[in-house]
Scaffold this motif. Structure first.
Motif, PDB file in Angstrom:
ATOM      1  N   SER A 102     -46.393  46.120   4.833  1.00 37.56           N
ATOM      2  CA  SER A 102     -46.810  45.975   3.453  1.00 37.56           C
ATOM      3  C   SER A 102     -46.613  47.495   2.800  1.00 37.56           C
ATOM      4  O   SER A 102     -47.350  48.324   2.911  1.00 37.56           O
ATOM      5  N   PHE A 103     -45.553  47.373   1.794  1.00 32.30           N
ATOM      6  CA  PHE A 103     -45.631  48.541   0.970  1.00 32.30           C
ATOM      7  C   PHE A 103     -46.805  48.606   0.199  1.00 32.30           C
ATOM      8  O   PHE A 103     -47.455  49.619  -0.188  1.00 32.30           O
ATOM      9  N   GLU A 104     -47.409  47.536  -0.434  1.00 34.80           N
ATOM     10  CA  GLU A 104     -48.516  47.443  -1.337  1.00 34.80           C
ATOM     11  C   GLU A 104     -49.737  48.036  -0.431  1.00 34.80           C
ATOM     12  O   GLU A 104     -50.499  48.612  -1.061  1.00 34.80           O
ATOM     13  N   LEU A 105     -49.909  47.595   0.808  1.00 34.93           N
ATOM     14  CA  LEU A 105     -51.090  48.048   1.331  1.00 34.93           C
ATOM     15  C   LEU A 105     -51.079  49.370   1.859  1.00 34.93           C
ATOM     16  O   LEU A 105     -51.898  50.143   2.002  1.00 34.93           O
ATOM     17  N   GLY A 106     -49.662  49.755   2.097  1.00 31.71           N
ATOM     18  CA  GLY A 106     -49.549  51.233   2.323  1.00 31.71           C
ATOM     19  C   GLY A 106     -50.006  52.227   1.187  1.00 31.71           C
ATOM     20  O   GLY A 106     -50.600  53.246   1.339  1.00 31.71           O
TER      21      GLY A 106
END
Length: 406
Positions: A102-106
């Motif tokens: 996940s880019f968001e969680l990164g």
């Protein structure tokens, strides 16, 4: 890209006014002096004689690199630490994106790291531990991307910075033995050779400590290592800021790197401090997240939870074996990336469990990003004592939430 904005925010906090204080703070006095010796002699010397030093050379070579580029001045002393701290924000983004797909969680992980006070303080101070954390996190990143030769080299550099990298290396080797045992040979070859390369200044000169203990250079280096091991296992000197690992995660006793009472803050009494303290809301919620991660691992046996616990445990638990040794809270900087990953893992579980219920998902997102904003506000509140701004004494005292922080 959003990650570029987070990186820019982190870089500005680390590089702006990096030369303040203009004096050496805390253990900079040892490591900057060692870096000067490396630039001049290739080894550490005292009064033109070999000096007994208890940490490997890599971190001091990193400090020396900044001094070579920018000069023997406060900015030069701390440049490499600030660079390592800034790059580690990108690394934790890459790790979280890979672990959680996940880019968001990164991006969440990178933001949380940019909001951590301990990470900021260590990034603005020329101590060894920020480089140890950086090389371990770099190795963890490369490992997740199956770059095993590069992982092994990074581990060798970590070990060449501080010996406590050994425990993370051992944990990773055990994991590999059960999952990718064919890759072990790369580590067995590259880690020792890389570690030995960090001692190249000692090996190619004739003036280092114990250099002439025998006619065999490697045997002399072994004798030197015996002395270092004896020092570390018998270090029990009392210190005002020593902290047992039992209270690291709850911020029981942070380390004061610098304190003065200047006269230029517009108040009758002023304080100027650099306190190696984790952002309280981040560390306290992260401690809860560790137990949540452990619970999910026991229940689901997820690889991501296992790797987070492996990284955290190998950097924290070994310290409990040396209860008589003098220890400091800032050693916990190597745990910090995994504390953040545990917090992001907890957020992931909360969001995933609500993925098929839109209203609950909105509530969970609000909780996740509202909590992140609260951590950010907490970070800004403590920022003056992370970067050494002169503030009224009353304002400083209001930030001493626990008596043990003074």
């Amino acid at each position: 890209m959003a990650i570029c904005g987070v990186m820019l925010f982190g870089a500005l906090l680390r590089f702006v006014n990096l030369g303040s204080p203009k004096t050496l703070v805390f253990d900079e006095v040892y490591y900057v002096d060692g870096a000067r010796d490396y630039l001049q002699y290739g080894v550490e010397m005292k009064a033109s004689k070999p000096e007994f030093i208890v940490h490997p050379p890599m971190g001091k070579w990193a400090i020396a690199t900044g001094m070579k580029i920018f000069g023997d001045n406060p900015f030069g002393w701390r440049f490499s630490a600030a660079l390592a701290g800034t790059l580690s924000i990108l690394l934790v983004f890459l790790v979280a994106r890979k672990l959680f797909h996940s880019f968001e969680l990164g991006l969440l992980a990178a933001t949380l790291m940019s909001f951590d006070g301990l990470h900021l303080v260590m990034s603005r101070t020329s101590l060894l531990d920020i480089f140890l954390m950086f090389f371990l996190l770099l190795a963890f990143t490369l490992f997740l991307y199956d770059k095993h030769w590069l992982t092994a080299i990074s581990l060798g550099l970590a070990l060449g910075t501080k010996w406590n990298a050994f425990y993370f290396i051992a944990a990773l080797m055990i994991y590999l033995a059960f999952t990718k045992w064919r890759a072990l040979l790369k580590y067995i070859l590259a880690i020792p050779l890389t570690y030995l390369a960090t001692w190249s200044g000692w090996l190619v000169t004739t003036t280092g400590w114990k250099r002439d203990a025998t006619s065999n250079r490697l045997l002399s280096l072994f004798r030197y290592h015996q002395e270092i091991l004896h020092f570390h296992t018998n270090l029990t000197t009392e210190h005002a800021y020593q902290a047992n690992p039992w209270n690291w995660l709850i911020l029981g006793r942070p380390t004061s790197f610098f304190y003065e009472t200047p006269k230029n803050c517009g108040a009758a009494s002023c304080s100027q401090e650099i306190l190696a303290l984790g952002t309280p809301f981040l560390w306290w919620s992260g401690t809860v997240a560790i137990f949540v991660t452990l619970g999910y691992f026991i229940y689901r046996r997820e690889r991501s939870a296992l790797l987070i616990l492996l990284g955290l445990g190998s950097n924290l638990l070994p310290w409990f074996l040396f209860q008589e040794r003098t220890m400091f809270f800032f050693y916990a900087i190597t745990c910090e990336p995994f504390l953040i990953l545990a917090l992001v893992y907890m957020a992931q579980q909360g969001l995933q469990s609500a993925s098929d219920r839109p209203q609950l998902l909105r509530q969970r997102r609000f909780l996740t990003y509202g909590g992140t904003a609260l951590i950010g506000l907490c970070f800004l509140y403590f920022l003056p004592i992370f970067i050494g701004l002169a503030i009224p004494y009353d304002s400083w005292l209001h930030r001493m939430w626990l008596p043990s922080w003074i």
